[in-house]
Design an enzyme around this catalytic site. Structure first.
Site, mmCIF file in Angstrom:
data_model
loop_
_atom_site.group_PDB
_atom_site.id
_atom_site.type_symbol
_atom_site.label_atom_id
_atom_site.label_comp_id
_atom_site.label_asym_id
_atom_site.label_seq_id
_atom_site.Cartn_x
_atom_site.Cartn_y
_atom_site.Cartn_z
ATOM 1 N N ALA A 11 0.728 -1.179 0.032
ATOM 2 C CA ALA A 11 0.146 -0.064 -0.228
ATOM 3 C C ALA A 11 0.806 1.237 0.046
ATOM 4 O O ALA A 11 0.647 2.116 -0.817
ATOM 5 C CB ALA A 11 -0.843 -0.072 1.119
ATOM 6 N N ARG A 21 4.279 10.517 -9.659
ATOM 7 C CA ARG A 21 3.727 10.476 -11.179
ATOM 8 C C ARG A 21 2.815 11.765 -11.238
ATOM 9 O O ARG A 21 2.902 12.629 -12.269
ATOM 10 C CB ARG A 21 3.065 9.312 -11.412
ATOM 11 C CG ARG A 21 3.730 8.099 -11.612
ATOM 12 C CD ARG A 21 2.719 6.742 -12.132
ATOM 13 N NE ARG A 21 3.638 5.584 -12.022
ATOM 14 C CZ ARG A 21 3.255 4.441 -11.350
ATOM 15 N NH1 ARG A 21 2.242 4.769 -10.617
ATOM 16 N NH2 ARG A 21 4.007 3.553 -11.334
ATOM 17 N N CYS A 42 3.113 -12.743 -0.303
ATOM 18 C CA CYS A 42 2.666 -14.150 -0.552
ATOM 19 C C CYS A 42 3.355 -15.081 -1.324
ATOM 20 O O CYS A 42 2.842 -16.417 -1.311
ATOM 21 C CB CYS A 42 1.212 -13.623 -1.754
ATOM 22 S SG CYS A 42 0.079 -12.838 -0.797
ATOM 23 N N ASP A 281 -3.512 -3.470 4.800
ATOM 24 C CA ASP A 281 -3.730 -4.300 6.039
ATOM 25 C C ASP A 281 -3.955 -3.910 7.321
ATOM 26 O O ASP A 281 -4.300 -4.396 8.457
ATOM 27 C CB ASP A 281 -2.520 -5.351 6.076
ATOM 28 C CG ASP A 281 -2.458 -6.139 5.040
ATOM 29 O OD1 ASP A 281 -3.335 -6.259 3.946
ATOM 30 O OD2 ASP A 281 -1.666 -7.300 4.714
ATOM 31 N N TRP A 432 -21.243 -25.771 -22.154
ATOM 32 C CA TRP A 432 -21.882 -24.807 -20.824
ATOM 33 C C TRP A 432 -20.769 -24.868 -19.992
ATOM 34 O O TRP A 432 -20.401 -25.697 -19.368
ATOM 35 C CB TRP A 432 -23.122 -25.495 -20.150
ATOM 36 C CG TRP A 432 -24.432 -25.400 -21.230
ATOM 37 C CD1 TRP A 432 -24.769 -26.200 -21.780
ATOM 38 C CD2 TRP A 432 -25.138 -24.279 -21.378
ATOM 39 N NE1 TRP A 432 -26.010 -25.931 -22.463
ATOM 40 C CE2 TRP A 432 -26.286 -24.510 -22.063
ATOM 41 C CE3 TRP A 432 -25.283 -22.941 -20.713
ATOM 42 C CZ2 TRP A 432 -27.237 -23.598 -22.553
ATOM 43 C CZ3 TRP A 432 -26.110 -22.045 -20.872
ATOM 44 C CH2 TRP A 432 -27.223 -22.298 -21.843
#
Length: 443
Positions: A11, A21, A42, A281, A432
């Site tokens: 984050a 930017r 992760c 988090d 399907w």
């Protein structure tokens, strides 16, 4: 404009990049108590298994890259202990020198993430007991998982517990999971979790349910895990009980928090304190199906919230649209996917719902190599509006759970699923799709 960001991972650095930017005159300072920025947490279980060669491979950008290429004053070893929203300052300790620091800001982002939950167990100071959250954690685990380790005990059967059980089993160790409740992966309903239990046992994982860990025994190094019902030998212990927001340093600031200690944010990622934002988090996550703030810490959400926070800190007016609770994990030969509400959550919210379960093949049934998946769909009884889906199987689970997540975001019904123009060729699907098969049966 002086921007200060506390936290140098998903984050925080997503926000920092948006700021540089959009504001060419920005003075951006980032503060992290660690020494590694912007890495994929992760991926760490797969480093332990050896599938990813090194922790270096999960680092997206180095600290020097942020400093030299983007002009960000990326500080390491800076532990923030207090913010003063009236004086607009951040203060703390430089860990290497034990000196205090004070930095002023015009706009502040708190992106401090979450910490592993580790109760004050008796004997928790013994060697050989670990948690997994950071690259230093990973290196410590790799150092301890030597040839002398035969029996590993994992406390907790959530996603980290499952991923680590697989990774450690692949190293040739015996693995036991001790779970406080009666099932693994409690974000799934109990009937679906039975498939996870079967896969665990088929791969030699010992499962202990409904026991509470009380402490550890050993002479310098852990040798025994003690629960309320027994004792278990262990050469190595991993505590994977869960995480909690890293927000204790905000006590006394008056910032509005959730009962779980996450920072309450509005859609613009603003907190209750002026010019202070939060993301990832450590922050709340608005749940589109529940229609209320929730806490489901995931890297995908952290990056999105960080990006939006950075855009708004630099003068934008963008909003975070919320989550639907989507996640996926590999567990040996299974893929475990879920999105939206579980049956347990629908019960807790008092929703009037129905459930349908069905097995289906991931590709055309006559095409070689097809694999089975178990689908569970939860939807509103009267309108057939989708509430949630759980899928466990081999190939193709991730594809279907993403379609369900998109359908939930768009508030679709069972009947709407039948109108989706999904890709078909025998090596990739049946005529399907499995999600349409289940919709066709119930709509």
């Amino acid at each position: 404009m002086k921007y200060v960001i506390i936290g140098g991972d998903a984050a925080g650095m997503s926000a920092a990049m948006e700021i540089v930017r959009r504001d060419k005159q920005a003075e951006v300072t980032t503060l992290d108590k660690g020494h590694i920025y912007s890495y994929g947490q992760c991926g760490l279980p797969y480093v332990i298994a050896g599938r990813i060669p090194s922790t270096d491979n999960v680092i997206a950008r180095s600290v020097d890259t942020f400093r030299k290429k983007y002009g960000i004053d990326a500080k390491t070893g800076h532990n923030v202990t207090n913010i003063d929203s009236e004086a607009k300052t951040v203060s703390g300790i430089v860990l290497e020198t034990d000196e205090s620091f004070h930095i002023s800001y015009d706009r502040l982002l708190i992106a401090t993430g979450a910490n592993p939950i580790f109760p004050n167990f008796e004997g928790s100071d013994l060697a050989g007991i670990h948690t997994l959250k950071t690259i230093p954690d990973t290196k410590a685990i790799l150092n301890d998982l030597n040839d002398s380790v035969k029996q590993v005990t994992i406390i907790g059967g959530g996603y980290i517990g499952l991923e680590m059980a697989e990774s450690i089993a692949e190293l040739g160790k015996k693995v036991r999971i001790i779970q406080l409740g009666n099932q693994l992966a409690d974000i799934f309903d109990e009937d679906m979790a039975e498939l996870i239990h079967e896969e665990a046992r088929q791969n030699g994982i010992e499962l202990i349910f409904n026991e509470e860990v009380k402490g550890f025994k050993g002479k310098g190094h852990v040798q025994t895990v003690v629960t309320d019902k027994g004792e278990y030998e262990a050469d190595f212990v991993l505590a994977a009980i869960g995480v909690k927001p890293n927000t204790n340093f905000l006590d006394g600031t008056g910032m509005h928090m959730t009962p779980k200690g996450a920072i309450l944010v509005n859609p613009y990622m603003e907190t209750s304190l002026e010019n202070v934002y939060a993301a990832g988090d450590c922050a709340s996550h608005f749940h589109r199906i529940k229609q209320k703030d929730d806490y489901i810490p995931l890297g995908t959400t952290a990056n999105k919230q960080g990006r939006i926070a950075g855009m708004n800190m630099a003068g934008g007016a963008n909003t975070f649209k919320g989550i639907v609770g989507t996640s996926v994990v590999k567990f040996f030969h299974l893929t475990l996917g879920r999105t939206g509400l579980s049956e347990k959550e629908a019960d807790e919210l008092g929703f009037d719902y129905e459930v349908h379960k069905q097995k289906a093949k991931d590709i055309a049934g006559y095409y070689p190599g097809n694999q089975e998946m178990q689908l569970k769909l939860i939807y509103e009884k009267k309108t057939q509006k989708l509430f949630g889906a759980q899928i466990i199987g081999g190939n193709g689970v991730d594809k279907r759970i993403d379609v369900f997540a998109t359908a939930l975001y768009q508030e679709m019904t069972l009947n709407d699923l039948l109108d989706l123009d999904l890709a078909y060729a025998p090596p990739f699907n049946g005529v399907w799709d499995p999600i349409q098969q289940i919709a066709k049966r119930k709509s």
